[in-house]
Motif scaffolding. Structure first.
Motif, PDB file in Angstrom:
ATOM      1  N   GLU A  75       0.807  -1.219   0.000  1.00 48.55           N
ATOM      2  CA  GLU A  75       0.000   0.000   0.000  1.00 48.55           C
ATOM      3  C   GLU A  75       0.843   1.272   0.000  1.00 48.55           C
ATOM      4  N   GLY A  76       2.164   1.128  -0.135  1.00 49.40           N
ATOM      5  CA  GLY A  76       3.020   2.303  -0.069  1.00 49.40           C
ATOM      6  C   GLY A  76       4.040   2.357  -1.177  1.00 49.40           C
ATOM      7  N   SER A  77       5.138   3.043  -0.912  1.00 49.30           N
ATOM      8  CA  SER A  77       6.242   3.203  -1.857  1.00 49.30           C
ATOM      9  C   SER A  77       7.485   2.561  -1.261  1.00 49.30           C
ATOM     10  N   PRO A 276      16.528  -1.591   3.017  1.00 44.31           N
ATOM     11  CA  PRO A 276      15.195  -1.263   2.498  1.00 44.31           C
ATOM     12  C   PRO A 276      14.733   0.096   3.008  1.00 44.31           C
ATOM     13  N   TRP A 277      13.809   0.688   2.282  1.00 45.28           N
ATOM     14  CA  TRP A 277      13.272   1.997   2.669  1.00 45.28           C
ATOM     15  C   TRP A 277      11.835   2.052   2.164  1.00 45.28           C
ATOM     16  N   ILE A 278      10.891   2.084   3.091  1.00 44.67           N
ATOM     17  CA  ILE A 278       9.468   1.925   2.784  1.00 44.67           C
ATOM     18  C   ILE A 278       8.691   3.059   3.433  1.00 44.67           C
ATOM     19  N   VAL A 279       7.747   3.630   2.692  1.00 45.55           N
ATOM     20  CA  VAL A 279       6.871   4.658   3.247  1.00 45.55           C
ATOM     21  C   VAL A 279       5.440   4.333   2.837  1.00 45.55           C
ATOM     22  N   SER A 280       4.518   4.396   3.785  1.00 48.21           N
ATOM     23  CA  SER A 280       3.130   4.026   3.516  1.00 48.21           C
ATOM     24  C   SER A 280       2.206   4.860   4.388  1.00 48.21           C
ATOM     25  N   GLY A 281       1.051   5.187   3.847  1.00 47.89           N
ATOM     26  CA  GLY A 281       0.082   5.917   4.663  1.00 47.89           C
ATOM     27  C   GLY A 281      -0.413   7.174   3.985  1.00 47.89           C
ATOM     28  N   VAL A 282      -0.782   8.149   4.785  1.00 47.77           N
ATOM     29  CA  VAL A 282      -1.419   9.368   4.301  1.00 47.77           C
ATOM     30  C   VAL A 282      -0.517  10.114   3.320  1.00 47.77           C
ATOM     31  N   ILE A 284       0.847   9.172   0.512  1.00 45.37           N
ATOM     32  CA  ILE A 284       1.915   8.413  -0.137  1.00 45.37           C
ATOM     33  C   ILE A 284       1.338   7.574  -1.277  1.00 45.37           C
ATOM     34  N   LYS A 285       2.045   7.496  -2.390  1.00 46.13           N
ATOM     35  CA  LYS A 285       1.603   6.700  -3.534  1.00 46.13           C
ATOM     36  C   LYS A 285       1.510   5.227  -3.160  1.00 46.13           C
ATOM     37  N   HIS A 286       0.501   4.560  -3.692  1.00 52.72           N
ATOM     38  CA  HIS A 286       0.290   3.141  -3.434  1.00 52.72           C
ATOM     39  C   HIS A 286       1.000   2.305  -4.494  1.00 52.72           C
ATOM     40  N   GLY A 287       1.629   1.218  -4.069  1.00 48.14           N
ATOM     41  CA  GLY A 287       2.244   0.293  -5.011  1.00 48.14           C
ATOM     42  C   GLY A 287       3.354   0.904  -5.839  1.00 48.14           C
ATOM     43  N   GLN A 288       4.051   1.865  -5.278  1.00 52.38           N
ATOM     44  CA  GLN A 288       5.078   2.600  -6.015  1.00 52.38           C
ATOM     45  C   GLN A 288       6.458   2.007  -5.765  1.00 52.38           C
ATOM     46  N   VAL A 289       7.145   1.646  -6.844  1.00 54.24           N
ATOM     47  CA  VAL A 289       8.554   1.281  -6.752  1.00 54.24           C
ATOM     48  C   VAL A 289       9.361   2.553  -6.966  1.00 54.24           C
ATOM     49  N   ILE A 290      10.171   2.909  -6.000  1.00 53.84           N
ATOM     50  CA  ILE A 290      10.925   4.163  -6.068  1.00 53.84           C
ATOM     51  C   ILE A 290      12.098   3.997  -7.029  1.00 53.84           C
ATOM     52  N   ILE A 323       7.678   9.799  -3.883  1.00 55.97           N
ATOM     53  CA  ILE A 323       6.702   8.970  -3.166  1.00 55.97           C
ATOM     54  C   ILE A 323       5.390   9.692  -2.891  1.00 55.97           C
ATOM     55  N   PHE A 324       5.352  11.004  -3.063  1.00 54.33           N
ATOM     56  CA  PHE A 324       4.192  11.769  -2.617  1.00 54.33           C
ATOM     57  C   PHE A 324       3.122  11.873  -3.695  1.00 54.33           C
ATOM     58  N   GLN A 325       1.875  11.699  -3.276  1.00 51.96           N
ATOM     59  CA  GLN A 325       0.749  11.908  -4.171  1.00 51.96           C
ATOM     60  C   GLN A 325       0.594  13.392  -4.463  1.00 51.96           C
ATOM     61  N   THR A 326       0.083  13.697  -5.653  1.00 52.41           N
ATOM     62  CA  THR A 326      -0.316  15.073  -5.925  1.00 52.41           C
ATOM     63  C   THR A 326      -1.613  15.344  -5.182  1.00 52.41           C
ATOM     64  N   ALA A 327      -1.964  16.606  -5.041  1.00 52.89           N
ATOM     65  CA  ALA A 327      -3.191  16.953  -4.318  1.00 52.89           C
ATOM     66  C   ALA A 327      -4.406  16.315  -4.979  1.00 52.89           C
ATOM     67  N   ALA A 328      -4.431  16.308  -6.322  1.00 53.26           N
ATOM     68  CA  ALA A 328      -5.572  15.729  -7.040  1.00 53.26           C
ATOM     69  C   ALA A 328      -5.636  14.228  -6.823  1.00 53.26           C
ATOM     70  N   ALA A 329      -4.458  13.567  -6.878  1.00 54.92           N
ATOM     71  CA  ALA A 329      -4.432  12.117  -6.696  1.00 54.92           C
ATOM     72  C   ALA A 329      -4.829  11.740  -5.284  1.00 54.92           C
ATOM     73  N   ALA A 330      -4.401  12.538  -4.317  1.00 53.03           N
ATOM     74  CA  ALA A 330      -4.722  12.244  -2.925  1.00 53.03           C
ATOM     75  C   ALA A 330      -6.218  12.341  -2.674  1.00 53.03           C
ATOM     76  N   SER A 331      -6.875  13.350  -3.290  1.00 54.32           N
ATOM     77  CA  SER A 331      -8.310  13.514  -3.072  1.00 54.32           C
ATOM     78  C   SER A 331      -9.109  12.429  -3.769  1.00 54.32           C
ATOM     79  N   ALA A 332      -8.535  11.863  -4.863  1.00 52.40           N
ATOM     80  CA  ALA A 332      -9.238  10.825  -5.613  1.00 52.40           C
ATOM     81  C   ALA A 332      -8.972   9.431  -5.087  1.00 52.40           C
ATOM     82  N   ALA A 333      -7.965   9.280  -4.229  1.00 52.55           N
ATOM     83  CA  ALA A 333      -7.589   7.955  -3.739  1.00 52.55           C
ATOM     84  C   ALA A 333      -8.687   7.383  -2.864  1.00 52.55           C
ATOM     85  N   PRO A 334      -8.960   6.066  -2.989  1.00 56.86           N
ATOM     86  CA  PRO A 334      -9.983   5.450  -2.141  1.00 56.86           C
ATOM     87  C   PRO A 334      -9.532   5.420  -0.702  1.00 56.86           C
ATOM     88  N   PRO A 335     -10.462   5.502   0.240  1.00 55.30           N
ATOM     89  CA  PRO A 335     -10.080   5.454   1.656  1.00 55.30           C
ATOM     90  C   PRO A 335      -9.479   4.113   2.005  1.00 55.30           C
TER      91      PRO A 335
END
Length: 339
Positions: A75-77, A276-282, A284-290, A323-335
């Motif tokens: 669920e993260g990057s 390893p380096w992992i970031v997940s949560g509010v 943050i892009k989902h399923g992202q390979v950095i 790793i960061f979502q854009t504002a538009a992507a964050a608002s469109a992301a499912p809860p």
């Protein structure tokens, strides 16, 4: 409840730490000056949990030993090839992680607690969090060598134990964190410092690395230790759910050493440290390979970015913007699904 012997140990160590002089690193940077500019990010995250593991890599997830961590990855990057520092040892690497500096700048190149050397002079991410936004930190270390980094400040709280104390285990650390949360929300604060829940919670979990070194990296003991670490991670995440903080929290996971290396050795066991380096949560892009290069040194600046803060300092840490979502992507992301 914390045992009487633990309390006495903590009091004695705390007294010693207060006496330490800040003499480390003659070439290290001075403390950040007042007037550091701040900038508010679009990130809605209010809390960050930073899990710092040892002896952990991509292969550690095989066989379903770490379902909670696997979920964070999904669920993260993630990158499995973030660069560590040299020497690839526990204390120098943790110092680089919290100061955002390579070893040659922060000056800590030894791997044990030495009273006479004092605390590092270089400011840490805890200092920057306070200066840039009045954010507090709570730090739970599980190795005696890390006493070297536990510089008392009014915006930090530390709890430290280590392998020399049999009761010091991931389960015990989780119990300490739970106790901390109860006291921090009591209205009276916890100990001498923070009067509320911390914005940054640092949890050091070295159990798997110790088991791998002692019993072998293909041993049952190592796999069991991975499960223990994963259970501790889940317990902390569940605690944040209990306090209704999950939808305002971002989780960062990294390691002081990869699978097959010993950060507690007298000398480095690898010349090319990769972690390893992992970031997940509010936010943050989902399923992202950095894809961009990442260093463990970048952790501090990324934590600042997650919390919407900017430092404008000369440290070497850089936020991993990919790793960061854009504002538009964050608002469109499912809860996120509740567990």
């Amino acid at each position: 409840m914390v045992s009487t012997s633990w309390r006495h140990h903590t009091i004695i160590v705390g007294f010693l730490m207060v006496l330490l002089e800040t003499t480390v690193g003659s070439s290290a940077q001075s403390a950040p000056a007042p007037g550091v500019r701040t900038a508010v990010s679009a990130s809605p995250s209010e809390h960050v949990i930073l899990f710092v593991l040892e002896g952990f890599g991509q292969d550690s997830l095989k066989g379903g030993t770490m379902p909670s961590l696997s979920k964070l990855v999904k669920e993260g990057s993630v990158t499995w090839s973030a660069t560590g520092v040299k020497p690839a040892l526990r204390l120098p690497t943790m110092a680089s992680l919290i100061t955002g500096l390579p070893v040659e700048k922060h000056g800590i190149n030894w791997n044990f607690f030495e009273f006479s050397r004092g605390y590092p002079r270089s400011p840490s991410m805890f200092d920057y969090l306070d200066l840039s936004g009045g954010r507090d930190s709570a730090i739970f270390y599980m190795d005696e060598s890390l006493y070297q980094l536990a510089r008392p400040e009014p915006y930090t709280d530390y709890q430290l134990c280590g392998a020399l104390r049999p009761e010091c285990s991931p389960n015990k650390i989780v119990a300490f964190i739970r106790q901390y949360f109860r006291k921090a929300t009591s209205g009276h604060g916890y100990g001498h410092a923070i009067l509320s829940l911390p914005h940054l919670l640092v949890v050091h979990l070295p159990e798997a690395g110790r088991a791998g070194v002692a019993h072998g990296w293909n041993s049952k003991e190592y796999r069991d230790a991975l499960r223990t670490v994963d259970t501790a991670i889940k317990s902390v995440l569940d605690l944040f759910k209990e306090y209704t903080l999950s939808d305002r929290t971002t989780v960062v996971v990294t390691a002081l050493s990869g699978q097959g290396t010993d950060p507690g050795a007298d000398a480095p066991t690898t010349d090319a440290p990769v972690v390893p380096w992992i970031v997940s949560g509010v936010g943050i892009k989902h399923g992202q390979v950095i894809h961009q290069p990442v260093s463990i040194i970048d952790t501090g600046a990324t934590v600042m970015r997650i919390l919407g803060l900017e430092t404008h300092t000369e440290w070497d840490s850089k936020a991993v913007e990919e790793i960061f979502q854009t504002a538009a992507a964050a608002s469109a992301a499912p809860p996120s699904k509740k567990q």
